[in-house]
Design an enzyme around this catalytic site. Structure first.
Site, mmCIF file in Angstrom:
data_model
loop_
_atom_site.group_PDB
_atom_site.id
_atom_site.type_symbol
_atom_site.label_atom_id
_atom_site.label_comp_id
_atom_site.label_asym_id
_atom_site.label_seq_id
_atom_site.Cartn_x
_atom_site.Cartn_y
_atom_site.Cartn_z
ATOM 1 N N ASP A 135 67.789 54.555 55.482
ATOM 2 C CA ASP A 135 68.560 54.008 54.352
ATOM 3 C C ASP A 135 68.552 52.486 54.460
ATOM 4 O O ASP A 135 67.626 51.931 55.064
ATOM 5 C CB ASP A 135 69.972 54.623 54.327
ATOM 6 C CG ASP A 135 70.549 54.685 52.925
ATOM 7 O OD1 ASP A 135 70.526 53.659 52.225
ATOM 8 O OD2 ASP A 135 71.035 55.760 52.501
ATOM 9 N N ASP A 136 69.538 51.814 53.883
ATOM 10 C CA ASP A 136 69.529 50.345 53.880
ATOM 11 C C ASP A 136 69.534 49.797 55.319
ATOM 12 O O ASP A 136 70.254 50.287 56.178
ATOM 13 C CB ASP A 136 70.750 49.808 53.132
ATOM 14 C CG ASP A 136 70.766 50.250 51.662
ATOM 15 O OD1 ASP A 136 69.711 50.699 51.164
ATOM 16 O OD2 ASP A 136 71.829 50.155 51.034
#
Ligand SMILES: *[C@@H]1O[C@H](CO)[C@@H](O)[C@H](O)[C@H]1NC(C)=O
Ligand SMILES: *[C@@H]1O[C@H](CO)[C@@H](O)[C@H](O)[C@H]1NC(C)=O
Ligand SMILES: *[C@@H]1O[C@H](CO)[C@@H](O)[C@H](O)[C@H]1NC(C)=O
Ligand SMILES: *[C@@H]1O[C@H](CO)[C@@H](O)[C@H](O)[C@H]1NC(C)=O
Ligand SMILES: *[C@@H]1O[C@H](CO)[C@@H](O)[C@H](O)[C@H]1NC(C)=O
Length: 447
Positions: free
Chosen positions: A250-251
């Protein structure tokens, strides 16, 4: 307010031009939090720890940390984790301690979910981030601490997240998954020279913290592992993150400050955060993200010299109606990209809501965002910048942005934003392009 706006409008674009050449910027996190030498040293083995990868060491960790807390020595205590694989349930840190992982030391999370206690939701979120109600306590946890160092010789903290990812995949999760490390309401924190691997959920989550340094860390999780954000500064200030490699599902870094009505009520911003010399990849998500939970406001952020490869979106500013709060005075300079789907994305319609009590009229204010010195090859789409109808994003400045390799016909897509652009290739959208071509964007703004 008028003064602030004027300042953003006149000074920020100027910084956008001068930023990369002006002297006097501090370029290291050193000295922001004192790296303490601790004379008092204990080893996990003094408390019955066995590093065979099978024996559960939860009690050994708890006893060692109890000893640090209750027999406190001046200057604090270093807890040495020798080479070996130290299986354990989650545990709490205490103040004035260093958790020191030797080379080839692995602190490994037990996969038995019985070993993961539930705790209250964060007040700025009102509920668990992915499930209503409480949430599992992070693997390594701290609340109300000060003077905590997690360091060593690049030993590993391994969350063994697979069981949790699978519960998310088959929708059998009852509560929100645990972070790998979460520090709440804590000050004077250093995390350095440690490898974080396979977090069940977000990896490193400082929330309501100040004076936090994170450097020389490696954060790894498979590209398809759900929600394994790298580092999420959340309602925290005076943070510095540098010289790290992050590759997760993810980020890589996401700056946050609470969720809709809960974050607005708690009103705890993230501010004065510097992020520099981070490299990594996020195949499906973002390199550096602002949001989407920004209800307490985020401001005064500098992101410098970032290298992203094989990443979906490089820089992503995301918020939503209902978030309230603000995103202001953000400077990003020096971004190097290779094989990125989209370089820059601003979106005012991203992210879900905690419940149906949020106020859709709570519109976030986005103003004063400068992105300069971006260079990329294999960039399929330059970017899209979509503000909110009725709350346009203002004072956006792009300068010296050179992107190559975009698919034929690719172009910037903009709505509800305003600002300036200088030296942007491919040619930016009309909303920004008005000042393209001559002089400094600051001069154009002034005229
Ligand atoms: C960023 O990179 C530029 C160009 O390589 C360099 O001049 C500058 O010192 C770097 N800044 C930081 C903070 O690393
Ligand atoms: C660890 O901290 C949590 C949250 O502050 C608390 O609920 C829990 O009782 C603590 N556990 C131990 C073993 O001290
Ligand atoms: C540990 O990792 C950091 C960051 O990757 C690196 O700079 C450092 O040289 C490593 N240290 C050791 C002792 O391997
Ligand atoms: C913007 O943020 C930078 C970096 O944190 C800070 O030094 C500067 O004073 C801020 N500018 C404004 C206009 O608030
Ligand atoms: C980027 O993609 C190209 C073409 O697929 C490939 O040759 C190159 O190795 C990739 N770069 C990185 C850093 O993975």
């Amino acid at each position: 307010m008028v003064h602030f706006l004027a300042f953003v409008w006149f000074v920020l674009p100027l910084l956008c031009i001068l930023g990369s050449t002006s002297a006097g910027y501090v370029t290291t996190c050193s000295g922001i939090v004192r790296m303490r030498y601790r004379r008092d040293v204990i080893s996990l083995t003094d408390f019955g720890g066995i590093g065979d990868g099978r024996t559960l060491n939860t009690l050994a960790f708890r006893k060692a940390i109890y000893r640090i807390e209750h027999l406190s020595r001046s200057g604090g205590t270093l807890l040495y984790i020798p080479p070996g694989v130290w299986l354990t349930g989650s545990f709490n840190l205490t103040s004035h301690m260093t958790l020191y992982l030797a080379k080839d030391a692995v602190i490994r999370a037990s996969q038995d979910t019985q070993n993961w206690p539930l705790i209250e939701p964060l007040p700025s979120y009102g509920r668990g981030r992915e499930r209503p109600g409480g949430r599992y306590m992070s693997f390594i946890h701290g609340d109300g601490l000060r003077d905590v160092i997690i360091t060593g010789e690049n030993g590993t903290i391994d969350g063994q997240g697979e069981v949790w990812w699978n519960m998310w995949r088959d929708r059998s999760l009852q509560f929100t998954r645990p972070n790998l490390i979460e520090l709440i309401n804590s000050n004077d924190i250093i995390i350095s020279n440690v490898v974080f691997r396979n977090s069940p959920f977000w990896n490193i989550h400082p929330v309501y913290c100040s004076n936090v340094v994170i450097r020389y860390v490696t954060v790894l999780a498979p590209p398809d592992s759900p929600n394994t954000d790298g580092i999420d500064p959340d309602s925290s200030s005076n943070m510095c993150i540098e010289d790290s490699y992050i590759s997760t599902g993810d980020d890589l870094v996401a700056i946050k400050s609470g969720w809709d009505e809960y974050g607005i009520a708690y009103a705890r911003p993230s501010s004065f955060i510097t992020i520099r010399r981070i490299s990594g990849s996020s195949l499906a998500f973002t390199g550096i993200a602002f949001g989407s939970e920004t209800s307490g406001g985020i401001s005064d952020i500098v992101v410098e010299n970032i290298t992203l490869v094989n990443t979906a979106t490089a820089i992503f500013l995301k918020t939503n109606a209902g978030r309230g709060g603000y995103i202001r005075n953000i400077t990003v300079r020096g971004v190097h990209l290779e094989n990125v789907t989209k370089a820059i994305k601003f979106a005012g319609d991203v992210g879900d809501h905690p419940d149906d009590k949020y106020d859709p009229r709570a519109l976030p204010v986005v103003e004063g965002v400068s992105i300069s010195d971006v260079w990329g090859v294999g960039v399929m789409q330059p970017g899209s910048m979509k503000g909110i109808n009725g709350a346009p994003f203002k004072g956006i400045c792009l300068s010296n942005v050179n992107l190559y390799g975009w698919v034929p016909g690719a172009q910037w897509k903009c709505t509800d934003i305003s600002g300036v652009a200088l030296g942007v290739r491919p040619w930016p959208c009309a909303e920004l392009a008005a000042t393209h071509g001559t002089g400094a964007c600051s001069l154009r703004v002034l005229s």
